[in-house]
Design an enzyme around this catalytic site. Structure first.
Site, PDB file in Angstrom:
ATOM      1  CD  GLU A   1      -2.906  -1.170   2.356  1.00 20.71           C
ATOM      2  OE1 GLU A   1      -2.850  -0.242   3.173  1.00 20.71           O
ATOM      3  OE2 GLU A   1      -3.723  -2.095   2.430  1.00 20.71           O
TER       4      GLU A   1
ATOM      5  CD  GLU B   1      -4.160  -8.257   2.043  1.00 20.21           C
ATOM      6  OE1 GLU B   1      -5.070  -7.621   2.603  1.00 20.21           O
ATOM      7  OE2 GLU B   1      -2.977  -7.896   2.063  1.00 20.21           O
TER       8      GLU B   1
HETATM    9  C1  XIL Z   1      -5.698  -6.620   8.646  1.00 15.97           C
HETATM   10  C2  XIL Z   1      -5.944  -7.811   9.561  1.00 15.97           C
HETATM   11  O1  XIL Z   1      -6.809  -8.708   8.903  1.00 15.97           O
HETATM   12  C3  XIL Z   1      -6.548  -7.340  10.861  1.00 15.97           C
HETATM   13  O2  XIL Z   1      -6.665  -8.425  11.778  1.00 15.97           O
HETATM   14  C4  XIL Z   1      -5.680  -6.235  11.474  1.00 15.97           C
HETATM   15  O3  XIL Z   1      -6.322  -5.719  12.619  1.00 15.97           O
HETATM   16  C5  XIL Z   1      -5.431  -5.109  10.475  1.00 15.97           C
HETATM   17  O4  XIL Z   1      -4.894  -5.661   9.277  1.00 15.97           O
HETATM   18  N1  XIL Z   1      -4.751  -4.945   3.943  1.00 15.97           N
HETATM   19  C6  XIL Z   1      -3.661  -5.664   4.363  1.00 15.97           C
HETATM   20  C7  XIL Z   1      -3.795  -6.552   5.536  1.00 15.97           C
HETATM   21  O5  XIL Z   1      -2.631  -5.667   3.688  1.00 15.97           O
HETATM   22  O6  XIL Z   1      -2.592  -6.688   6.263  1.00 15.97           O
HETATM   23  C8  XIL Z   1      -4.882  -6.115   6.454  1.00 15.97           C
HETATM   24  O7  XIL Z   1      -5.037  -7.066   7.475  1.00 15.97           O
HETATM   25  C9  XIL Z   1      -6.178  -5.906   5.691  1.00 15.97           C
HETATM   26  C10 XIL Z   1      -6.010  -4.858   4.632  1.00 15.97           C
END
Ligand code: XIL
Length: 352
Positions: free
Chosen positions: A159, A264
């Site tokens: 990001e 994801e």
């Molecule tokens: C999220 C996790 O799922 C949560 O448990 C945590 O509180 C915050 O991060 N993009 C990403 C991930 O790259 O690392 C994130 O994961 C969700 C959005």
């Protein structure tokens, strides 16, 4: 019927009844070779949290049965691994890695540099650009070296771009200028030359401006022989996903020759604000159709560029998207009781 034949028939009936009882008590129980990992022509992963991995048998059973790749949902992030300048805390991540090694699961590391996950001590760090560079290098190289030989790939930077295609004004950009991005990859590669290195982001899959900026930047890295091997589309998405845009972006990544990771994935069924709620059945059907489309499109990527698809969790209750408002998203393949949803079936039969 002769006496021994009668006994063996009775035995067979008793064993069959017993097997049926087991199956009925635990409908998740399926033949060993029906897991998604055997059905699709690419790795299928899940984001894993340490608590349910240690405490929940059903969670563990699904992981072993269905998946052949894992991403640590939080345990390998900066805050978790490096909570103060002098302390590295490996325990959760190591337990996860031990489990994965034991069960022959690929481990994708996430994430070495994610501006949203800087610990407080980093945000308060005082030093000149040399000191900042050392901080960046030390974190990346300590972490990659620690997991060398076990974690076979990394989201090196997560990001870094805004939706309008400019670079986010992160502490790293402010202290080190835009070239810090390429150096993150160089540092990771120095620590483990065998690891596959990814840039990971969200929204570029249906935002032309962001996609264009990322592709331009990646092209520059490739020309300069910076070690980058793949791009991750997070794909936290919903029933409103613009499929044609996704297809276009996937084809654009295919042209770069890089690996593509849908890193994801989850598909929320939440209605848009102000729009009526769907019935559970309607949302489950629509969700299944979206999952099927995504998995089917991914199969148009040449096999050598398919790093895999990772679901961001296993059961709906584990999803980070439920955090504010339990249940409204139900974005994963298994429900609250770890039963497969229509989306699971759709994925299982995608591309057939
Ligand atoms: C999220 C996790 O799922 C949560 O448990 C945590 O509180 C915050 O991060 N993009 C990403 C991930 O790259 O690392 C994130 O994961 C969700 C959005």
């Amino acid at each position: 019927m002769k006496y021994p034949a009668l006994i063996s028939t009775l035995l067979w009936i008793i064993l069959s009844l017993d097997a049926m009882a087991i199956t009925n008590k635990n409908p998740v129980c399926m033949a060993a070779d029906t897991g998604l990992k055997y059905r699709l022509g690419f790795p299928v992963g899940a984001a894993i949290k340490i608590r349910p991995l240690l405490n929940n048998n059903r969670y563990r059973a699904i992981l072993i049965r269905e998946f052949n790749s894992i991403t640590a949902e939080n345990a390998m992030k900066f805050k978790a691994l490096h909570p103060s300048a002098t302390i590295f805390n490996w325990s959760d991540a190591d337990q996860l890695v031990d489990f994965a090694v034991k069960h022959q699961l690929r481990i994708h590391g996430h994430a070495l540099n994610w501006p949203k996950n800087n610990p407080k001590w980093v945000m308060e760090f005082q030093g000149d650009s040399v000191a900042w560079e050392q901080l960046l290098q030390k974190h990346i190289q300590t972490v990659v070296s620690h997991f060398k030989g076990k974690v076979s790939s990394w989201d090196v930077v997560n990001e870094a771009f805004n939706d309008n295609g400019t670079l986010r004004k992160t502490i790293w950009l402010q202290k080190l200028g835009p070239d810090y991005l390429a150096r993150c990859f160089v540092y990771a590669h120095e620590a483990d030359p065998a690891a596959l290195l990814f840039y990971n982001d969200y929204g570029q899959e249906y935002n032309g401006k962001k996609m264009k900026a990322i592709l331009k930047w990646l092209g520059g890295l490739q020309r300069e022989h910076i070690p980058i091997h793949g791009l991750g589309f997070q794909l936290h998405t919903s029933l409103r996903i613009p499929i044609p845009e996704l297809q276009k972006s996937i084809q654009a990544v295919v042209r770069t020759g890089l690996l593509l990771h849908l890193s994801e994935l989850d598909v929320s069924v939440r209605s848009k604000k102000g729009e009526p709620l769907l019935t559970a059945a309607a949302s489950a059907t629509q969700q299944a159709a979206i999952y099927r489309q995504i998995f089917t499109i991914y199969q148009t990527v040449p096999a050598r560029q398919r790093f895999g698809i990772t679901l961001w969790g296993i059961g709906d209750q584990d999803s980070y998207r439920n955090a504010k408002d339990a249940d409204a998203d139900a974005p994963l393949l298994f429900d609250h009781n770890y039963q497969p949803k229509p989306a699971y079936k759709a994925v299982q039969t995608s591309g057939q």
